[in-house]
Design a protein around this motif. Structure first.
Motif, PDB file in Angstrom:
ATOM      1  N   GLU A 131      17.653  41.333  55.847  1.00 42.90           N
ATOM      2  CA  GLU A 131      17.728  40.988  54.431  1.00 42.90           C
ATOM      3  C   GLU A 131      18.950  40.113  54.160  1.00 42.90           C
ATOM      4  O   GLU A 131      20.070  40.473  54.482  1.00 42.90           O
TER       5      GLU A 131
ATOM      6  N   ARG B  58      21.454  38.576  51.473  1.00 43.51           N
ATOM      7  CA  ARG B  58      21.913  38.932  50.130  1.00 43.51           C
ATOM      8  C   ARG B  58      22.144  37.675  49.318  1.00 43.51           C
ATOM      9  O   ARG B  58      22.502  36.636  49.846  1.00 43.51           O
TER      10      ARG B  58
ATOM     11  N   GLN C  42      24.546  36.852  47.519  1.00 44.69           N
ATOM     12  CA  GLN C  42      25.909  36.359  47.675  1.00 44.69           C
ATOM     13  C   GLN C  42      26.080  35.485  48.916  1.00 44.69           C
ATOM     14  O   GLN C  42      27.041  34.733  49.014  1.00 44.69           O
ATOM     15  N   GLN C  43      25.156  35.572  49.871  1.00 41.04           N
ATOM     16  CA  GLN C  43      25.250  34.797  51.095  1.00 41.04           C
ATOM     17  C   GLN C  43      24.671  33.391  50.949  1.00 41.04           C
ATOM     18  O   GLN C  43      24.870  32.555  51.819  1.00 41.04           O
TER      19      GLN C  43
ATOM     20  N   TYR D  25      12.508  37.604  49.986  1.00 45.53           N
ATOM     21  CA  TYR D  25      12.357  38.490  48.832  1.00 45.53           C
ATOM     22  C   TYR D  25      10.881  38.643  48.487  1.00 45.53           C
ATOM     23  O   TYR D  25      10.389  39.753  48.268  1.00 45.53           O
TER      24      TYR D  25
ATOM     25  N   ARG E 231      12.597  47.434  44.934  1.00 45.75           N
ATOM     26  CA  ARG E 231      13.413  46.550  44.107  1.00 45.75           C
ATOM     27  C   ARG E 231      12.505  45.867  43.101  1.00 45.75           C
ATOM     28  O   ARG E 231      11.318  45.688  43.349  1.00 45.75           O
TER      29      ARG E 231
END
Length: 89
Positions: free
Chosen positions: A3, A5, A7-8, A22, A37
């Motif tokens: 996965e 993120r 932020q990456q 996703y 999610r």
């Protein structure tokens, strides 16, 4: 699947990989009826103040007036941060 993120994400290629992953994960969860999610939704921002963003800086100013920070990743790609919800897009 590894996965990635939000932020990456640092460029368009990583953004595409993030949303591809996703979408695949959400579809697998939907098939199993075990959604872990929330589904990603897209929204259209309508600017009613009569100003148009012709530059990235103008776009950042428009979002800033609404309390949203745009961190540039490239010329027209931004990491979107809301003070209440953190990184949101």
């Amino acid at each position: 699947m590894t996965e990635m993120r939000l932020q990456q994400v640092r460029d368009r290629h990583q953004m595409i990989r993030f949303f591809d992953g996703y979408a695949v994960e959400r579809m697998e969860e939907l098939d199993q009826r075990k959604l872990k999610r929330p589904l990603a939704k897209t929204y259209l921002l309508e600017l009613l103040d009569g100003q148009k963003a012709r530059t990235p800086q103008e776009l950042q100013a428009i979002f800033g007036r609404r309390g949203v920070l745009l961190q540039p990743l490239d010329e027209w790609l931004f990491l979107v941060t809301d003070s209440q919800n953190g990184e949101i897009g």
